[in-house]
Design a protein around this motif. Structure first.
Motif, PDB file in Angstrom:
ATOM      1  N   ASP A   1     -16.844  -3.958 -12.246  1.00 36.86           N
ATOM      2  CA  ASP A   1     -16.708  -4.527 -10.904  1.00 36.86           C
ATOM      3  C   ASP A   1     -16.303  -3.431  -9.909  1.00 36.86           C
ATOM      4  O   ASP A   1     -16.897  -3.288  -8.835  1.00 36.86           O
ATOM      5  CB  ASP A   1     -15.662  -5.646 -10.943  1.00 36.86           C
ATOM      6  CG  ASP A   1     -15.496  -6.378  -9.625  1.00 36.86           C
ATOM      7  OD1 ASP A   1     -16.476  -6.464  -8.848  1.00 36.86           O
ATOM      8  OD2 ASP A   1     -14.392  -6.882  -9.376  1.00 36.86           O
TER       9      ASP A   1
ATOM     10  N   LEU B   1     -23.819 -10.168  -8.204  1.00 39.16           N
ATOM     11  CA  LEU B   1     -24.035  -9.022  -7.336  1.00 39.16           C
ATOM     12  C   LEU B   1     -24.693  -9.498  -6.052  1.00 39.16           C
ATOM     13  O   LEU B   1     -25.761 -10.123  -6.093  1.00 39.16           O
ATOM     14  CB  LEU B   1     -24.931  -8.001  -8.048  1.00 39.16           C
ATOM     15  CG  LEU B   1     -25.056  -6.631  -7.432  1.00 39.16           C
ATOM     16  CD1 LEU B   1     -23.794  -5.815  -7.707  1.00 39.16           C
ATOM     17  CD2 LEU B   1     -26.256  -5.909  -8.003  1.00 39.16           C
TER      18      LEU B   1
ATOM     19  N   THR C   1     -19.592  -7.359  -5.367  1.00 39.90           N
ATOM     20  CA  THR C   1     -19.597  -7.834  -6.749  1.00 39.90           C
ATOM     21  C   THR C   1     -18.460  -8.798  -6.994  1.00 39.90           C
ATOM     22  O   THR C   1     -17.356  -8.617  -6.493  1.00 39.90           O
ATOM     23  CB  THR C   1     -19.430  -6.639  -7.717  1.00 39.90           C
ATOM     24  OG1 THR C   1     -20.341  -5.624  -7.361  1.00 39.90           O
ATOM     25  CG2 THR C   1     -19.693  -7.061  -9.137  1.00 39.90           C
TER      26      THR C   1
END
Length: 183
Positions: A55, A80, A65
């Protein structure tokens, strides 16, 4: 028969050492996974850590994200730019690959300090390469979703296993006792 054993002593020693170390570490990892059930880190601490670090990496690449525990399976959903693209499962945390790497290095051991240093540094490199692999895989899925099967099943496994293979070759040619036995 004894002549055959003497002739292949190094090969037999390598295979037995590799198998014992691999089974031993794999068994310990299996117990770790069993005892991780129900912990506050879902699905287990290492997989959770890999998801968190992925992340951070993806956000560092400029992508929005989000990571969420999957409600139906032991994984972390990777979202995403608002699009659910992938899951981080236990197999994505690189532990199995590191166990394979360590087993090979121990089976072809060199001097104790050198062996331990190479196992530690190689494991860190594999872990870092795996994080980059997951991030790049997610980005590739975002831009090329039609290539999911090729990316997941061929390209990215080849990257991580190819990297491990290069580390093995480097080890055998530079540091293992096998090198010193043939010189």
């Amino acid at each position: 028969m004894q002549e055959l054993f003497v002739k292949y002593k190094l090969v037999i020693k390598f295979i037995l050492t590799f198998l014992i170390v691999y089974v031993g570490f794999s068994t310990l990892y299996h117990f770790y996974l069993e005892f991780s059930e129900g912990s506050k880190f879902y699905p287990d601490y290492l997989t959770h850590l890999v998801a968190k670090q992925t992340d951070v990496l993806l956000n560092g690449f400029g992508y929005d994200t989000q990571m969420f525990p999957h409600p139906e399976e032991a994984s972390i959903k990777v979202i995403l730019n608002g699009k659910y693209l992938a899951r981080v499962i236990e197999g994505c945390n690189s532990v199995s690959v590191i166990i394979l790497f360590m087993s090979f290095i121990i089976a072809f051991s060199g001097k104790l300090k050198t062996t331990l240093f190479f196992i530690l540094s190689g494991s860190v490199l594999i872990y870092a390469a795996n994080l980059i692999r997951i991030a790049l895989f997610t980005i590739a899925l975002y831009h090329y979703p039609e290539r999911q099967a090729v990316l997941h099943d061929i390209v990215f496994p080849a990257v991580i296993y190819g990297f491990v293979f290069l580390l093995w070759i480097f080890w055998v040619n530079r540091f293992s006792n096998l090198k010193t036995a043939h010189e």
